[in-house]
Design a protein around this motif. Structure first.
Motif, PDB file in Angstrom:
ATOM      1  N   SER A  47       6.101  23.992 -16.110  1.00 45.01           N
ATOM      2  CA  SER A  47       5.812  23.067 -15.005  1.00 45.01           C
ATOM      3  C   SER A  47       4.493  23.409 -14.313  1.00 45.01           C
ATOM      4  O   SER A  47       3.741  22.513 -13.891  1.00 45.01           O
ATOM      5  N   ARG A 103       1.784  21.922 -16.267  1.00 47.22           N
ATOM      6  CA  ARG A 103       1.704  20.478 -16.034  1.00 47.22           C
ATOM      7  C   ARG A 103       0.958  20.187 -14.738  1.00 47.22           C
ATOM      8  O   ARG A 103       0.095  19.295 -14.675  1.00 47.22           O
ATOM      9  N   ASP A 105      -2.626  18.184 -14.122  1.00 47.62           N
ATOM     10  CA  ASP A 105      -2.760  17.059 -13.191  1.00 47.62           C
ATOM     11  C   ASP A 105      -3.961  17.254 -12.272  1.00 47.62           C
ATOM     12  O   ASP A 105      -4.696  16.297 -11.962  1.00 47.62           O
ATOM     13  N   TRP A 164      -1.676  18.153 -23.590  1.00 43.46           N
ATOM     14  CA  TRP A 164      -2.615  17.360 -22.773  1.00 43.46           C
ATOM     15  C   TRP A 164      -2.607  15.896 -23.203  1.00 43.46           C
ATOM     16  O   TRP A 164      -2.685  14.984 -22.369  1.00 43.46           O
ATOM     17  N   THR A 178       8.450  16.980 -15.891  1.00 44.55           N
ATOM     18  CA  THR A 178       8.099  18.221 -15.195  1.00 44.55           C
ATOM     19  C   THR A 178       7.690  19.356 -16.136  1.00 44.55           C
ATOM     20  O   THR A 178       7.043  20.317 -15.695  1.00 44.55           O
ATOM     21  N   TRP A 179       8.127  19.283 -17.400  1.00 40.19           N
ATOM     22  CA  TRP A 179       7.907  20.352 -18.381  1.00 40.19           C
ATOM     23  C   TRP A 179       8.562  21.666 -17.928  1.00 40.19           C
ATOM     24  O   TRP A 179       8.132  22.758 -18.299  1.00 40.19           O
TER      25      TRP A 179
END
Length: 493
Positions: A30, A33, A37, A110, A145-146
């Motif tokens: 997360s 991630r 972002d 990605w 969310t990974w």
């Protein structure tokens, strides 16, 4: 029959994770991630380019990955006694060349791919290098969310080491091939095998007679040799700057006498001799003759199709030239370049056995050589002998024998020449003497000659005696005309 799925407890899945025969890692991506972002918000579009611009960014990515759990197989693989020990030493596990490979995984994530696979390097806590195949998957329900990623590691170290050893062996073999001091050729004879099989299927049993009647078959087979590779010594031997230059002009290398030796090679192949050696003649791109000792072998595993053939060529040109020179010395007089007495004796024996008849003999003696040697020195005498050699070499056809058989004695053997021809030959010699004396000022060249002709072997000794007698009469007349004896110098014209 209906199969009713059983309801498994969470404990069952815990056991499956813990006891799986492959290394399993449950991880939280997360933070990665969130980092992605942030970068997207900053306008990053090419992740690889972004990471390459600052090495710290790659370390940010790997540092954001959090390991939640590992299974028993993972502890065994990485030589850890407990999960706590492994997790507290992850800096030893993920290091060095692993970072070069992880970029591929990051690029997939990605781009929105939810699973990835890669081959990379990890390190066990006992410092063993591990080559591993990684497969990762963002678990269902965590795509946004990974926060849960399942990663499996397969230890492929034995396979990678075997492949590395194979590559090293191939490089070693390639090095031996390329830098061998012997010319090496790898060739494909499969088309030749097919052509010879077709001839055999046509019922041909006497291949030797077949290629005599059909020499074009040998020529065609020569054209069907496919050269796969050659080494550096080959380029040097044949005067080529590159493999392409040599192979594009291969017809200049294999020509002339090569046809006959290749016919012998085909005969051996026909007889089942898949390992051969012989001496052959090839040609360098410069046109120079290259004498070669060739060894030929159909490689193991290709006996049925001849698809892989190895030839080694050793340049024996220097040896051949030395042999030819020794042979020349054995049959020629070094001073005059004419045939020597040994060759003359062999020719007499040959004539006695089989002619051709009639045989004419011209016995020749160089007038005044002893006086020249005594009064002017042996260097001048040797010069006169060389001039006599020049005269006889020019006047006597190469099909006949002109030999120096003693200090100042010469013999000309004219096979198949009658009395009239012998007279003509003697006249040519006299004309060449006149021309020689015009060319060389000072001491004149003078030859005493006698001739005889015989028509059978039993008359040969008598003919030689008559020629000698005629020569001695001419020699006597020479000294009488000049009122000389052998102790007085010959006049200079």
């Amino acid at each position: 029959m209906t199969v009713v799925p059983s309801v498994s407890s969470s404990a069952d899945f815990e056991h499956m994770f813990a006891l799986a025969p492959v290394s399993l890692w449950l991880e939280d991506y997360s933070a990665l991630r969130q980092l992605f972002d942030v970068w997207r918000a900053q306008g990053v579009t090419d992740l690889r380019e972004h990471l390459a611009a600052d090495p710290d960014r790659l370390r940010q990515c790997t540092a954001s990955l959090r390991v939640l759990r590992v299974n028993q197989r993972t502890l065994e693989l990485f030589a850890a006694h407990s999960q706590e020990e492994l997790l507290s030493n992850l800096a030893q596990v993920f290091r060095d060349d692993m970072h070069e490979q992880v970029v591929h995984e990051l690029e997939l994530l990605w781009s929105g791919v939810l699973e990835f696979s890669n081959q990379t390097v990890n390190y066990a806590l006992d410092r063993r290098r591990l080559d591993v195949r990684i497969r990762g998957r963002i678990l269902p329900g965590h795509e946004d969310t990974w926060s849960r990623v399942l990663v499996s590691l397969e230890d492929v170290t034995p396979q990678v080491q075997a492949a590395g050893q194979l590559q090293r062996s191939e490089r070693y073999a390639r090095g031996l091939f390329e830098h061998s001091p012997v010319s090496l050729w790898v060739e494909d004879f499969s088309v030749i095998k097919r052509l010879m099989d077709e001839v055999r299927h046509q019922g041909i049993r006497d291949f030797k007679t077949f290629i005599k009647v059909h020499p074009e078959f040998v020529t065609r087979c020569m054209k069907e040799i496919r050269v796969i590779d050659v080494n550096q010594q080959t380029l040097q031997m044949f005067g080529a700057q590159s493999k392409a230059e040599l192979l594009n002009q291969i017809s200049r290398v294999f020509r002339g006498e090569m046809h006959d030796s290749f016919a012998e090679q085909l005969q051996d192949l026909w007889d089942g001799k898949l390992v051969q050696q012989r001496e052959v003649i090839n040609y360098a791109l410069s046109g120079d003759t290259v004498y070669i000792h060739m060894q030929f072998a159909v490689m193991a595993g290709h006996e049925g199709d001849w698809g892989l053939v190895l030839l080694s060529l050793v340049d024996i040109t220097a040896r051949k030239q030395a042999e030819a020179y020794l042979e020349y010395l054995g049959k020629h007089d070094v001073l005059t370049q004419l045939r020597n007495r040994a060759f003359y004796v062999e020719e007499l024996n040959r004539f006695r056995r089989k002619g051709p008849w009639p045989l004419s003999v011209i016995a020749i003696d160089l007038n005044g050589l002893k006086i020249i040697n005594d009064e002017q020195g042996h260097a001048v005498g040797d010069a006169m002998l060389r001039r006599a050699g020049e005269v006889l070499a020019k006047a006597v056809d190469s099909a006949h024998c002109a030999a120096r058989v003693g200090g100042d004695e010469f013999i000309v053997l004219l096979g198949g020449v009658d009395e009239r021809g012998a007279v003509a030959a003697q006249e040519r010699i006299e004309q060449m003497v006149e021309m020689n004396n015009q060319f060389y000022p000072g001491q004149p060249l003078s030859l005493a000659m006698g001739r005889a002709t015989c028509h059978a072997g039993d008359q040969l000794d008598e003919a030689l005696q008559r020629a000698d007698q005629g020569m001695y009469q001419e020699k006597k007349r020479f000294y009488q005309e000049h009122a000389l004896n052998r102790r007085r110098p010959v006049p200079i014209n």
